[in-house]
Write an enzyme that holds these catalytic residues in place. Sequence first.
Site, short mmCIF file in Angstrom:
data_model
loop_
_atom_site.label_atom_id
_atom_site.label_comp_id
_atom_site.label_asym_id
_atom_site.label_seq_id
_atom_site.Cartn_x
_atom_site.Cartn_y
_atom_site.Cartn_z
N LYS A 110 75.46 51.59 29.00
CA LYS A 110 74.02 51.43 29.11
C LYS A 110 73.44 51.30 27.70
O LYS A 110 74.07 51.74 26.75
CB LYS A 110 73.42 52.60 29.87
N HIS B 79 77.13 57.33 33.58
CA HIS B 79 78.03 58.49 33.59
C HIS B 79 77.61 59.54 34.61
O HIS B 79 78.41 60.39 34.98
CB HIS B 79 78.16 59.09 32.19
N LYS C 198 79.97 62.38 37.52
CA LYS C 198 79.87 63.84 37.61
C LYS C 198 80.34 64.33 38.97
O LYS C 198 80.01 63.75 40.00
CB LYS C 198 78.43 64.29 37.38
N GLU D 217 65.38 67.87 30.65
CA GLU D 217 66.14 68.15 29.43
C GLU D 217 65.31 69.04 28.53
O GLU D 217 64.10 68.86 28.44
CB GLU D 217 66.46 66.84 28.70
N ASP E 46 65.29 54.97 29.99
CA ASP E 46 66.43 55.79 29.57
C ASP E 46 67.01 56.58 30.75
O ASP E 46 68.22 56.76 30.84
CB ASP E 46 65.98 56.76 28.47
N HIS F 18 69.91 56.88 36.01
CA HIS F 18 70.31 58.15 36.62
C HIS F 18 69.46 58.54 37.84
O HIS F 18 69.98 58.86 38.90
CB HIS F 18 70.25 59.30 35.61
N LYS G 235 61.70 65.08 28.57
CA LYS G 235 62.35 65.72 27.43
C LYS G 235 61.49 66.90 27.01
O LYS G 235 60.29 66.93 27.25
CB LYS G 235 62.46 64.73 26.27
#
Lengths: 511, 354
Positions: free
Chosen positions: A172, A202, A206, A240, A259, A264, A361
């Site tokens: 990505k 990714h 998981k 996060e 992002d 995701h 974030k």
Amino acid sequence: MAQAPPLTHNVLREGLALARTPDPNVMVIFGASGDLTARKLMPALYNLALNRYLPAGFSVVGCANTVWSDDEFRKVMRTAVEKNSRTQPIDDAVWDSFAEGLHYVPMGFDDQAAYERLGTRLAQLDQERGTAGNRVFYMATLSQFFSVIAGRLGAAGLVKKPEGWERVVVEKPFGRDLPSAQALNRELHAVFAEPQIYRIDHYLGKETVQNVMVFRFANGIFEPIWNRRYVDHVQITVAEDIGIERRGPYYDRAGAMRDIVQNHLLQLLSIVAMEGPANFQAETVRDEKVKVLRSIRPMDADKELVRGQYGPGWVAGEAVAGYRQEDRVASDSTTETYVAMKLAIDNWRWADTPFYLRTGKRLPKRASEIAIQFKRAPHLPFAKTVVEGLSANVLVMRIQPHEGASLKIAAKVPGPTMRMRTVNMDFFYGSSFLVESPDAYERLVLDCMLGDPTLFAREDEVEHAWALVDRAEATWQEQPPPAFPSYAAGTWGPEAADALIERDGRRWRRP
Amino acid sequence: MSVRPVAHHARVVGQFFDVRAIEQELAELRWRLLPDGALGGEAAEHAAAEARASTLNLVAVARTSKEEHRVSHTLERMSVHHPSRTLILLAQEDRHSPKLEATVSAFTDMVGSRLVANEQVLLHAHGQVAEHLASIVAPLLVPDLPVMLWWPGRPHFKGRLFNELADLCDRLIIDSDDEFDPSKDLGPLLHVAKRRTAQIAVGDFNWARLLPWRQVTAQFFDPPAVRAQLRAIHVVEAWSGASGSDAQARLICGWIQSRLARIDVKVERVLRENPEVGPGLCRLNLKGDGEGTRFTITGKPNECLATDMELDGKAYPERTVRIATRDPADLLAVEMVETGHDPVYEEALAAASQ
């Protein structure tokens, strides 16, 4: 005597956990001197070797601008693995055997002659190590090089060879909007066919994300209530506590929407909302996921979409800077570091059951989870005072940290009077399974070598996700510049995000 | 992950003690384990019930105090992977002074941010009671969870205690390197898995120790071009270290013989010794057609395996892989994950015991 028929499978494999090891192959890593190779890729490959998942003869050719010899490359990779491997200390014997397969070809990514040299080196490895023409091209470079590399590989005749297979792994970000993603798809397709292209996310590697599918489709009791009749709404959170670290220039161009949401969050949404696939073959699963993305109703940006940006604040007892004060970020940046949205999925299963998604974030803690909020019991035969404060059932699937699931249920507090309390039934991976989970990259890299693209994003998935993101971005373009910062670091996002969900008489969970 | 064992012990002693007294004691211990002042009385009870790990019951049998210490030590080393409830039986039929004693303990570990409680009951019995410990085990098992029977050393396959416990359990875990006579005892072990009633799956530490050997052997034949060589294998040679049992060598040969029998390939077994290395399997060689085809795995001193292969006289690159050292706690953990019968093991055992 008649010739015995060829063996269709390896009888020694019966009863062994892994169905097969990949064919001997060479992984060509573009961007071999970069951060991703050192932090994720090489430790993943080493751990696969350590756990005996790699075939004999497996080799790596690192490619990058830096001028290194094979030995220098091996030394740098050894240090990287020492620093980043999940298993410690590094096993010398395994490393030495693995490192014999590590090679390096210095190159500028647009230098056609370098690809000819690469080809010679690869042919040589096929001879020496029995890799039979099988290749994984791993693009661990800046995204602007993806199409250049693909084009050069094609021109050098490294892709359509008479012998062996080729696959390409693309990191990505896959484009920065729909047109650029489509352009990249076109450029890759000029060289690779769609089944050869592995777009990595990714999150899909998981364990808990895969477990969502197992949870839903291997248990008989959840699927019957997994719909609008029983589910009030769904909340998906990727929170996060960190800021943007040293990714200022990249992040300032991307923002939370590109992002996290585009990949995701929408992947999690598809997996939670998809219909049960007929089997677990790659195309069947991905067909079902794409159907979800296609069913998402365009948002009403005024009411259903909120963006935010953090200002200075405190996270875990530490004073932290605001986004505009971060390194290499413009002091008047309008990049969003927080997104909350309400999505409607227009199909029979989910009509009128909203999905609330948020990511940010510098929130109070790191937590990724999917919460299925069930409807309240239709009638409570208890006194009003007794049931006050009782919440509806919630099923939470925690992705990180403390992977597991919990179900919130009402229970009677023991004693002569009728009092109730909500309790959690918890399931932790850690206390139920005795094995350590592999890193997501290990799983994904192995899947790619085995030729299984189930956990990779397909062309149409990526494009549908970008279409949604583009619509959101377009409305932001039309709006006046936002009043940023809109939340203090260490809080759960801007007030507007609370208003978004409270308007529907609901509240965000505190993960 | 931080592990903080907080041990609380209690002792229920008496010849005519009540099984319910043990349960009661365990419940109170669970309750006491919660951090002080974390919750009020009733809520604490809820939390206590919630905090119990829900994995399995483990019944471990020891015949001497020394063995009991060994068992306890292994269980302590299992860290956070504790079973929900462990019953350690110190069964000494041959001691005549009457005795039946239960020691109850509970301890907690931090799993992530949560406390998980584990419970242990040590039952120490002499004489006739020792033969009938299964009658105390049965009511103490946590319902609905699998029951593992760990029997260090060689079980008395015909004994009453063994057979009554086997009736209660789902899986027997043994170590065929420990006190077993491989030439005689593998057969009775297979009979346990094939009992007419109350079949019980068998787990063997040796099978877990052989996993890397099996994986690496299978990998030779993954490439389609090499797979056809399976039909040409006619000899399997296995070397054992000089001192100790050759059970591993017999098992791996049995495994190859039984797998290849499925494609009508008959393989001859050759057991060899290498007096220069320590116990256990140290080398495996599969011979194919002609002189120039072989598949060899050699154990290296630093916990590694080296594999090499020759096809029609052409040698291929050697590869080194790791075999993680497995102490009994790890092996037990591996074996406790499995619950069902392992037909591949049972077929290997059948071939090995011939």
